[in-house]
Design an enzyme around this catalytic site. Structure first.
Site, PDB file in Angstrom:
ATOM      1  CG  LEU A   1      17.599  31.776  39.551  1.00 36.60           C
ATOM      2  CD1 LEU A   1      16.690  32.978  39.762  1.00 36.60           C
ATOM      3  CD2 LEU A   1      16.864  30.710  38.754  1.00 36.60           C
ATOM      4  CE  LYS A   2      25.586  28.544  44.008  1.00 35.65           C
ATOM      5  NZ  LYS A   2      24.965  27.353  44.606  1.00 35.65           N
TER       6      LYS A   2
ATOM      7  CE  LYS B   1      18.089  10.439  38.439  1.00 36.16           C
ATOM      8  NZ  LYS B   1      19.210  11.182  37.894  1.00 36.16           N
TER       9      LYS B   1
ATOM     10  CB  ILE C   1      30.272   6.561  53.611  1.00 40.45           C
ATOM     11  CG1 ILE C   1      29.164   5.911  54.429  1.00 40.45           C
ATOM     12  CG2 ILE C   1      29.983   6.348  52.144  1.00 40.45           C
ATOM     13  CD1 ILE C   1      29.082   4.396  54.339  1.00 40.45           C
TER      14      ILE C   1
ATOM     15  CG  ASP D   1      32.158   5.600  47.228  1.00 41.13           C
ATOM     16  OD1 ASP D   1      31.768   4.794  48.087  1.00 41.13           O
ATOM     17  OD2 ASP D   1      32.929   6.552  47.469  1.00 41.13           O
TER      18      ASP D   1
ATOM     19  CG  HIS E   1      21.311  13.810  53.459  1.00 41.63           C
ATOM     20  ND1 HIS E   1      21.187  12.443  53.510  1.00 41.63           N
ATOM     21  CD2 HIS E   1      22.032  14.076  52.350  1.00 41.63           C
ATOM     22  CE1 HIS E   1      21.801  11.910  52.472  1.00 41.63           C
ATOM     23  NE2 HIS E   1      22.320  12.870  51.759  1.00 41.63           N
TER      24      HIS E   1
END
Ligand code: GLN
Ligand code: ZN
Length: 758
Positions: A18-19, A115, A434, A602, A697
């Site tokens: 599907l991906k 989520k 980060i 982290d 992002h």
């Protein structure tokens, strides 16, 4: 005769077909027909796995997300997705991901993603306003029902229930979503009618909101909804999962439904309670196979539990996995690399359905009918219980030696801060990142070649060191204050550590859908965790040797490793977490001994491990924060501990975050214009904090002014001497063309701030 059914099967296909089809479609390489054909293939194939069951389920498939499907089914399509002459599928992808394909001229802002309960699956949040109107648009759904019908004798469609649907959504204008219920119910009613006309006897209606703390008005909404849907020509199986009903138990027992599904893995005690409340016509579906983890079911044990209930309920007993199998990988048979001893302990989605059929036979025909299968299963279970791969005395000994002082820094933060300032002599508004820097295709090729044995270890080391060197040079040129090595050697922040710790194994094809076409392959923690060799020491030491500036060591914390793995079910999560903490603690100490005086641990996933019920938060936060402290706090006062979190909705857990006592915490906030920092109005966070100053992002490059403005607004809530400047998160998904100017502006902004504010 007990009946067998399934609550949902993974949609991605055994090989993530599907991906690949979706991505081809989005790139414009294949057309809609071809995409839909590939989807149909997956569904047809999935149907074959339901052959041993009494029902073939339908409605569990989705091209992107089942909650978004429900929005379209109910005609709740955000206006911005529609474009004249367009087909629905393109509108669907616009809401899912911003644009229907590469050629799409009408990109829009994608729906918010969040989520799905306490899983790692993300759904697209339904959008409501006071003007939202619903209208049934069931063509696709009904088509799939018919398609399943032509391949299977008894079909049970699955539908997200009306109350949970509203509960999952967000009112854009602040309207009370429950006002929409009256309008929504007739649409459900209509759909139920159409399904009945197709000859459907049972519909599974999912209402997982029932395992959360519900306010009165939501409880009432359930009563109202199922009262309204009472007049119907098909039967409803009300499915709850991911937890216990608790205060909603009586409510559920009073709803006008024909059956109730309970997650007996998470809420075994609900079964007994519901048994005494069940009405004579109602069936009870027991979710007896763990749909959230990859371990084999102890079938004999399960039978001991079910048999007495089967005697009581007869054909009113149904058996199923605890929840949809969406949350586990598809097929264990594909795995070649998991050691045989461990493999025999595992069951993926296909294997779980086989387990279900064995249980069904044992209940319906007696255990003797499946004696061989039960015997084999018992052997596997026993092998796991006794295996020396699982139990490691050295780990047990180390755990037993932990004392409370291990989790405490030597001196309070205020004193440490002075010592550290003297040592590092950092400027005001120190700048850092980060951890990761762009993972170029060259770096990925390197790692792949090494993994496949095409590069010798020495060769690989040399090439990664070259990457580290370049990364340090760039950071020196940018004039950042605290440097990092760049994480070129890491495929993934959890996998990298898991691969080197004992007690972990990795699947080759164990993909689980995270959202849309994105899948993750969680590590499997099967045994006691320990550190048998150094994890990051060589790379970090090398990086530090290249610069006179402080270099920040980079580790993933125990809670994040735990939350992003399939974990043991033979001991408490907290115990596994403590073991991981102890292993990472050793690395922290090794780094410190090697002269790495700033270490970041982290905890990207700490918040997402919060239980669904608020009453269980305290307990979780207790042991998870304890694990972090055990991992981090065994260092000298002069060693500076950083932690990083990929969110900053701290309002309800800020005291716990402060209790971690990291010297510096970096968090995400830039997208909300620092609004997320409101919590610091009420709570004086004592240690240093780096609120992310730009969104990694997005490919956008933040201007100096933007960054200065953000930090100025942060400084209204947090004293300036506590503030650091850093991006939101790691930079690995960005390109160097984006990263260099962005960091350049960040460093320039720090200069401006130092001048203007001091
Ligand atoms: N150190 C990690 C990185 O920079 C942190 C990633 C994360 O928080 N998700 O990639
Ligand atoms: Zn992050």
């Amino acid at each position: 005769m007990a009946k067998l059914h399934n609550l949902g099967f993974p949609r991605i296909g055994e090989q993530r077909q599907l991906k690949f089809s979706l991505e081809q479609y989005w790139r414009g390489e294949i057309g809609q027909q071809s995409l839909l054909a590939s989807a149909k293939n997956i569904r047809t194939n999935n149907l074959t796995y339901t052959q041993g069951l009494d029902f073939a389920q339908v409605g569990d498939f989705s091209l992107y997300d089942h909650v978004l499907d429900t929005s379209f089914l109910l005609g709740n399509v955000p206006e911005r997705a529609n474009h004249k002459d367009e087909n629905l599928l393109d509108s669907y992808f616009r809401i899912a991901r911003g644009r229907a394909s590469k050629q799409d001229c009408c990109g829009v802002s994608a729906g918010e993603m969040t989520k799905w309960f306490d899983t790692n699956y993300h759904y697209i949040v339904p959008e409501f306003t006071a003007d939202t109107e619903f209208s049934l648009n069931a063509e696709r759904f009904l088509e799939q029902v018919k398609e399943a019908h032509s391949n299977a004798s008894t079909v049970k469609p699955i539908l997200l229930g009306p109350v949970t649907y509203l509960w999952l959504g967000k009112a854009k204008d602040g309207v009370n979503r429950l006002q929409l219920l009256d309008q929504l119910l007739p649409v459900y009613q209509q759909l139920l009618q159409q399904l009945a006309e197709l000859g459907i006897e049972w519909l599974q209606i999912d209402e997982p909101a029932l395992v959360t703390d519900l306010e009165d008005e939501w409880q009432n909404a359930f009563s109202k909804a199922y009262h309204f849907l009472q007049q119907r020509q098909l039967k409803l199986l009300l499915a709850t999962y991911f937890g216990g009903l608790e205060a909603n138990l009586t409510l559920v027992s009073q709803l006008a439904v024909d059956g109730i599904h309970i997650d007996a893995i998470r809420a075994k005690s609900d079964i007994e309670a519901i048994l005494s409340l069940l009405k004579p016509h109602q069936v009870l579906s027991i979710g007896i196979i763990d749909g959230r983890n990859i371990w084999k079911t102890d079938l004999n044990n399960a039978l001991n539990f079910i048999e007495p209930i089967a005697d009581k309920l007869g054909d009113k007993l149904w058996l199923a996995p605890s929840c949809s199998l969406l949350h586990v990988p598809v097929d264990l048979a594909l795995e070649q690399n998991i050691p045989e001893e461990i493999r025999q302990w595992l069951a993926f989605a296909k294997q779980k359905l086989t387990e279900l059929t064995i249980l069904g036979k044992a209940i319906n025909c007696g255990r003797a009918a499946v004696a061989t299968e039960l015997e084999q299963n018992a052997q596997c279970i026993a092998s796991r219980q006794a295996s020396c791969l699982v139990h490691n005395q050295t780990v047990a000994d180390a755990i037993s030696k932990i004392t409370s002082t291990d989790s405490q820094r030597q001196s309070p933060y205020k004193e440490r801060a002075i010592i550290q300032q003297r040592k590092f002599n950092l400027p005001k508004f120190p700048t850092t990142t980060i951890g990761s820097f762009p993972q170029t295709s060259q770096i990925r090729k390197l790692r792949k070649a090494f993994k496949q044995g095409e590069l010798t270890n020495a060769n690989y080391q040399e090439k990664i060191k070259h990457e580290i060197k370049q990364c340090i040079e760039v950071q020196e040129q940018l004039n950042l204050d605290v440097l990092v090595h760049g994480e070129a050697e890491r495929n993934d922040m959890v996998e990298y550590f898991g691969e080197q710790l004992s007690g972990f194994t990795f699947s080759q094809f164990g993909w689980v859908q995270s959202y849309g076409s994105r899948c993750v392959k969680p590590p499997i923690i099967y045994g006691d965790v320990s550190r048998t060799n150094s994890l990051t020491l060589d790379w970090t030491r090398y990086a530090q040797s290249l610069t006179t500036k402080p270099l920040k060591g980079m580790l993933t914390g125990p809670v994040t490793i735990l939350n992003w793995s399939f974990v043991r079910d033979d001991q408490a999560r907290s115990d596994t977490c403590t073991q991981i903490a102890l292993a990472i603690r050793e690395e922290v100490k090794a780094l410190e001994s090697a002269g790495i005086d700033i270490i970041q641990i982290d905890e990207a996933a700490l918040r997402e491990g919060l239980p669904l019920r608020k009453s269980q938060w305290q307990e979780y936060l207790h042991w998870s924060i304890d694990a972090f402290k055990l991992c981090a706090n065994g260092v000298q006062d002069s060693t500076q501990i950083h932690t990083h979190m990929c969110y900053s909705e701290f309002n309800d857990i800020i005291e716990f975050i402060a209790d971690m006592d990291a010297d510096v915490i970096t968090i995400e906030t830039s997208r909300s214009n620092m609004e997320l920092l409101d919590v610091f109005d009420k709570f004086a966070y004592p240690n240093q904090i780096g609120p992310g100053v730009y969104d990694i992002h997005s490919p956008n490059i933040p201007s100096v002014d933007d960054i200065v403005a953000l930090i100025k607004s942060a400084s209204e809530k947090i004293p300036t001497e506590q503030l650091w400047l850093n991006p939101d998160c790691g930079l690995k998904t960005r390109s160097w063309e984006e990263v260099t100017p962005a960091l350049d502006n960040m460093v320039a902004a720090a200069k401006v701030l130092r001048q203007e504010m001091y």
